[in-house]
Design a protein around this motif. Structure first.
Motif, short mmCIF file in Angstrom:
data_model
loop_
_atom_site.label_atom_id
_atom_site.label_comp_id
_atom_site.label_asym_id
_atom_site.label_seq_id
_atom_site.Cartn_x
_atom_site.Cartn_y
_atom_site.Cartn_z
N ARG A 108 -20.22 -9.05 11.95
CA ARG A 108 -21.11 -8.91 13.09
C ARG A 108 -22.41 -8.25 12.64
O ARG A 108 -22.40 -7.31 11.82
N THR A 109 -23.52 -8.71 13.18
CA THR A 109 -24.83 -8.19 12.78
C THR A 109 -24.95 -6.71 13.05
O THR A 109 -25.69 -5.99 12.35
N THR A 110 -24.23 -6.21 14.04
CA THR A 110 -24.30 -4.79 14.38
C THR A 110 -23.79 -3.91 13.23
O THR A 110 -24.06 -2.70 13.21
N LYS A 111 -23.05 -4.47 12.28
CA LYS A 111 -22.55 -3.70 11.14
C LYS A 111 -23.58 -3.60 10.03
O LYS A 111 -23.39 -2.85 9.07
N ALA A 112 -24.67 -4.38 10.12
CA ALA A 112 -25.66 -4.41 9.05
C ALA A 112 -26.28 -3.04 8.76
O ALA A 112 -26.46 -2.67 7.59
N PRO A 113 -26.65 -2.24 9.78
CA PRO A 113 -27.27 -0.94 9.47
C PRO A 113 -26.41 -0.04 8.60
O PRO A 113 -26.93 0.71 7.75
N VAL A 114 -25.08 -0.10 8.79
CA VAL A 114 -24.18 0.71 7.97
C VAL A 114 -24.04 0.11 6.57
O VAL A 114 -24.17 0.81 5.56
N ASP A 115 -23.79 -1.21 6.53
CA ASP A 115 -23.58 -1.86 5.22
C ASP A 115 -24.84 -1.83 4.36
O ASP A 115 -24.75 -1.72 3.12
N LEU A 116 -26.01 -1.94 5.00
CA LEU A 116 -27.27 -2.03 4.26
C LEU A 116 -28.08 -0.73 4.32
O LEU A 116 -29.29 -0.74 4.11
N GLU A 117 -27.39 0.37 4.57
CA GLU A 117 -28.08 1.65 4.67
C GLU A 117 -28.84 1.96 3.39
O GLU A 117 -30.00 2.42 3.42
#
Length: 546
Positions: free
Chosen positions: A303-312
């Motif tokens: 889910r795109t909402t996980k991007a901020p954590v994964d791409l921190e």
């Protein structure tokens, strides 16, 4: 004086000719054709009579052209011939040939072609002709059991009775047709390609029924329906050919369906190192853990909402700028957040099962084309949200609208965050980079549209619903027929490059005609143009052997 003559040729055929006498000498004016059966002879004699009786043909001038027929033209030879001069026959004998009469037409070519594809997949090993006819009828014109007989009659088949068809549904379920068909589908897919990677998805099929039962229950519906439904899971190979199908209670969570089907598929065929690809709807911590513990490898949409954590880490060092086609291979927490991906380190971590037991491998890819599409969608959502906030529209609270009491406002922070993530698509997997490169992860996931297409085919071309059955055994048998028809439809698409509906539309109008004439009944096949002939050759495999 002109007359009709019939000549027995050396090949055993009977040639029908129109002759005349000029100056005491016999002359052949026209060769109408050669017949090998009584029915063909009757047709040719009737055609010759029409030529004789046509206005202006009393003199039979040289303008009379030979009439082409579907049988080969056989010329009379010097071999002994028996002459049948109609003019010399008694009047009673000359009028004995009745006019031709069409007693029926049917799309027999279509039926025989579909039956051939069915057999080429090995499905005739079931030895169940009624089941085969139910599958063919669903391919041609999906309808109820009560109306299936009409479809089969139009295809030139004598249908079984309605009771026999219903007993066939029960027999298919009782005798394990689906298990045998699944084995045959696997054999076909294995011979045609690689079955080490399979695609999985789910859908719901609803019933127009008031009451629930043990199987048909009200549950989550993407169509927002409140009717009783069932949940159907479908496993296909990377090209969309069906391998396994499962039916579950209508209130069963979609994420709880994947493990039973892939486990059944793995055990049925004794597979190792099976990779399962599924969309983000299957993404749950428990689901991925269960798949991993069961020995399956997976690629699941994130889910795109996980991007901020994964791409921190990426955002910290590079900001939110991406280049078209950029791929970032990193890790994602299995649950919540952890420090496996330390933003203080510029390099992205390389996932390793032993070093990162609390994380999975994550691959994020950026596409400028996707970003443009996402921005258009966000702009439309923003405009709708502003219209609601300004009181111009009254609707359910849309995205980016915050409600506090009676006041509404635009959620600017959420909108900005969403704009920052446009163009990104994430994938979660337990395959290490040593086994599958990042580009291959994304490429394998993109094959998922094949299973979505298969579901669309089952819902539209094969009309998996509405279902005109209600008991669980009948519902399961109905899904077995749909599963089999989907396999045949996929084989047709693979061989021709055409959708099922296109092939049906081209072949169904080819009608075989059954004609009664001269006391005999015979069926004549339709004339085939080069395009239809090429299509039939592709379906029957003749083109592959040339």
């Amino acid at each position: 004086m002109a007359w009709i003559r019939r000549v027995r040729t050396a090949s055993g055929a009977t040639a029908v000719q129109i002759a005349e006498s000029v100056g005491g000498r016999r002359r052949i004016v026209a060769h109408v054709g050669s017949a090998h059966t009584e029915a063909e002879l009757g047709v040719l004699v009737e055609r010759a009579r029409e030529l004789l009786e046509a206005p202006g043909q009393g003199e039979l001038d040289l303008g009379v052209e030979p009439v082409a027929v579907r049988t080969p033209l056989v010329a009379a030879t010097a071999a002994p011939a028996v002459l049948f001069d109609m003019a010399s026959q008694p009047a009673r004998e000359r009028t004995a040939v009745a006019g031709p009469r069409v007693v029926g037409t049917a799309s027999r070519v279509l039926y025989e072609t579909l039956a051939g594809v069915f057999a080429s997949l090995g499905f005739d090993a079931l030895g169940d002709e009624v089941f085969r006819d139910l599958v063919i009828a669903r391919l041609v014109e999906p309808t109820s059991i009560l109306d299936t007989g009409r479809v089969l009659v139009d295809l030139g088949v004598t249908p079984a009775s309605e009771k026999t068809m219903r007993r066939t549904l029960l027999r298919a379920q009782r005798d394990g047709h689906r298990d045998r068909l699944a084995a045959l589908c696997f054999t076909h897919a294995q011979a045609s390609g690689d079955v080490s990677l399979c695609l999985y998805d789910v859908t719901t099929l609803y019933f127009e029924a008031e009451n629930e039962d043990d199987l048909r229950k009200v549950g989550y519906s993407k169509e927002r329906r409140v009717d009783p439904q069932i949940v159907v899971g479908l496993l296909v190979d990377r090209y969309g050919f069906p391998l396994e199908i499962g039916c579950y209670e209508g209130n069963k969570a979609e994420t709880a369906t994947i493990l039973p089907i892939v486990r059944q598929f793995k055990q049925r065929h004794g597979l190792e190192n099976l990779v399962v690809v599924a969309d983000a709807g299957m993404l749950s911590a428990a689901n991925l853990r269960d798949l991993d513990e069961a020995g399956f490898r997976f690629i699941v949409g994130s889910r795109t909402t996980k991007a901020p954590v994964d791409l921190e880490s990426h955002f910290h060092w590079h900001g939110d700028a991406f280049t078209d086609g950029q791929v970032i291979d990193t890790i994602t927490p299995r649950t919540g957040r952890n420090r496996d991906n330390d933003p203080a380190r510029r390099a992205e971590p390389v996932w390793n099962r032993e070093q990162h037991p609390a994380s999975w491998r994550a691959v994020w890819a950026y596409s400028a084309k996707r970003a443009a599409r996402d921005n258009r969608t966000l702009t439309a959502q923003e405009n709708r949200a502003r219209a609601v906030v300004d009181g111009e529209k009254t609707a359910r609270t849309p995205r980016f609208v915050t409600v506090k009491g009676d006041a509404t406002s635009l959620d600017e922070a959420s909108l900005t965050r969403a704009r920052r993530l446009v163009g990104l698509k994430g994938y979660v997997t337990n395959l290490p980079v040593s086994v599958l490169a990042a580009a291959e992860v994304t490429a394998n996931y993109h094959d998922l549209w094949h299973v979505e297409q298969s579901f669309r085919m089952s819902k539209t071309d094969l009309a998996a619903r509405p279902m005109f059955v209600r008991t669980q055994d009948a519902i399961e048998a109905h899904l077995t027929i749909v599963f089999t028809a989907l396999a045949v439809a996929r084989a047709i698409q693979d061989r021709t490059g055409l959708a099922l509906r296109n092939v049906i539309r081209q072949l169904r109008p080819l009608r075989s005609a059954t004609i009664a004439i001269n006391g005999a009944i015979q069926t004549f096949p339709p004339e085939l143009d080069p395009e239809r002939r090429a299509l039939l050759d592709a379906l029957t495999g003749k083109a592959l052997t040339k």
